[in-house]
Scaffold this motif. Structure first.
Motif, PDB file in Angstrom:
ATOM      1  N   ASP A 259      -3.653   4.694  -0.889  1.00  0.00           N
ATOM      2  CA  ASP A 259      -2.614   5.416  -0.476  1.00  0.00           C
ATOM      3  C   ASP A 259      -1.230   5.236  -1.619  1.00  0.00           C
ATOM      4  OD1 ASP A 259      -1.327   2.947  -0.701  1.00  0.00           O
ATOM      5  OD2 ASP A 259      -1.575   2.244   1.367  1.00  0.00           O
ATOM      6  N   GLY A 260      -1.779   4.857  -2.526  1.00  0.00           N
ATOM      7  CA  GLY A 260      -1.171   5.096  -3.662  1.00  0.00           C
ATOM      8  C   GLY A 260      -0.239   3.510  -4.718  1.00  0.00           C
ATOM      9  N   LYS A 277      -4.322   7.259  -4.814  1.00  0.00           N
ATOM     10  CA  LYS A 277      -4.826   8.206  -3.725  1.00  0.00           C
ATOM     11  C   LYS A 277      -5.420   9.264  -3.590  1.00  0.00           C
ATOM     12  CE  LYS A 277       0.637   8.430  -3.557  1.00  0.00           C
ATOM     13  NZ  LYS A 277       1.572   9.350  -2.807  1.00  0.00           N
TER      14      LYS A 277
END
Length: 376
Positions: A259-260, A277
């Protein structure tokens, strides 16, 4: 070192396959396109599942199968159009292929007899090879009077007595029981150390590959997945296919999402801090997982195998199977949920689409239980 040892070591030749392909028809393509170079004196193991093209590759080198395209060079000489007897190779087959009506001595000497070698020299070479392979007391016996391991040694002796530059082995140990397979692996490793022949050994058994090879060539549907040393392949697999094929039990592969800032399982558990990501596949070997009471990752035990020296635990994590190899003597409560840690240095990251290994850097900040939340 005997005269035969010296001759084989001197004859050891490099093997190069350039754009080699094999197809029986438009729909039956066994090897699409293959380029590889094998060093002189190297013991190369060709490893892969049934139907991956490994035996076909060996037979093309030997001349038992015609190539559909490309070149095969042995010792710098193009051989793809030559008959097998002109290629300087000797082959050991899975089924021994011994003449049942001949004695051990006659089987080993037969190729020399056909080549016109004198009886005196044939006798000397047979005696030398028989002593080398522990067959000196069995020269007057016929194959039906020998054990499986002894027959395989006769087949190997018949090959090396010709002093070839290349030795080809087509799953030679698959007909032996577990103890004989182990004993023959030891003998083959010692034999290769002594004679230094360029050897190509085909197998689907990863133990044979890991223990015998200087380098392992892993095939998947006729394509090279990885070609490297056993240690490099085990610790740095180039793909999910390699990771799952090497190791007993094999590497765990888990679907994760970046998700980063973190990599998470489907149930939201955080595996590692990571800046990327997208969808990835995360690998960790069973022996690298740490079982402890404070671990931030949780899994439900499903099954356990007690192997004496250690246990293999099978657990469910985010709907996927996870195998854990416990250290010797570890006392682990398997009646409740397991708390686990995945050491960052032991994690492998693979592309979610292609399955190829990715270069990566995981944030070493410790993932704590507070980092774990379940997405609703």
């Amino acid at each position: 070192m005997t005269a035969i040892d010296t001759a084989i070591r001197a004859a050891a030749a490099d093997i190069e396959l350039i754009g080699v392909s094999k197809a029986y028809d438009a729909k039956t393509v066994v090897i699409p396109l293959l380029n590889v170079a094998l060093r002189p004196g190297e013991f190369t193991v060709v490893l892969g599942p049934s139907g991956c093209g490994k035996s076909t590759l060996l037979q093309m080198i030997a001349g038992l199968e015609r190539v559909s395209g490309g070149k095969i060079l042995i010792g710098g000489r193009e051989v793809q159009d030559l008959e097998p007897k002109h290629r300087g190779c000797a082959m050991v087959f899975q089924n021994y292929a011994l003449y049942p009506h001949m004695t051990v001595a006659e089987n080993m000497a037969y190729s020399l007899k056909v080549a016109g070698v004198s009886k005196v020299e044939r006798t000397e070479r047979v005696a030398t090879v028989a002593t080398m392979l522990g067959l000196a007391d069995y020269l007057s016996r016929k194959p039906g009077q020998l054990s499986g391991g002894q027959r395989q040694r006769v087949a190997i002796g018949r090959a090396i007595i010709r002093e070839p530059g290349v030795l080809l082995f087509d799953e030679p140990l698959s007909n032996l029981d577990a103890q004989l397979r182990h004993d023959m692996r030891v003998e083959l490793a010692d034999l290769h150390h002594r004679i230094g022949a360029t050897s190509v050994f085909v197998t689907h058994d990863q133990v044979e590959a890991m223990t015998l090879a200087d380098r392992i060539l892993i095939l998947n549907k006729g394509r090279i997945e990885q070609f490297d040393t056993p240690k490099a392949i085990y610790h740095h697999p180039a793909s999910v296919f390699v990771a799952k094929f090497i190791g007993a039990p094999p590497m765990n592969i888990l679907a994760v999402v970046g998700d980063g800032s973190t990599l998470r399982l489907a149930d939201g558990q955080v595996i590692a801090n990571y800046a990327g990501k997208g969808n990835f596949q995360l690998g960790i070997r069973p022996e690298d997982i740490v079982v402890n009471s404070g671990g931030p990752i949780h899994a439900q035990i499903c099954y356990r195998e007690d192997l004496g020296s250690h246990e293999i635990l099978e657990a469910n994590i985010a709907g996927e199977q996870l195998r854990i190899a416990t250290p010797f003597g570890a006392e682990i409560d398997t009646t409740s949920t397991l708390s686990l840690s995945f050491p960052r240095a032991r994690l492998h990251l693979f592309d979610g689409e292609t399955g190829r290994a990715m270069s990566h850097t995981f944030d070493e900040t410790e993932v704590t239980p507070a980092s774990v939340r379940v997405y609703q």
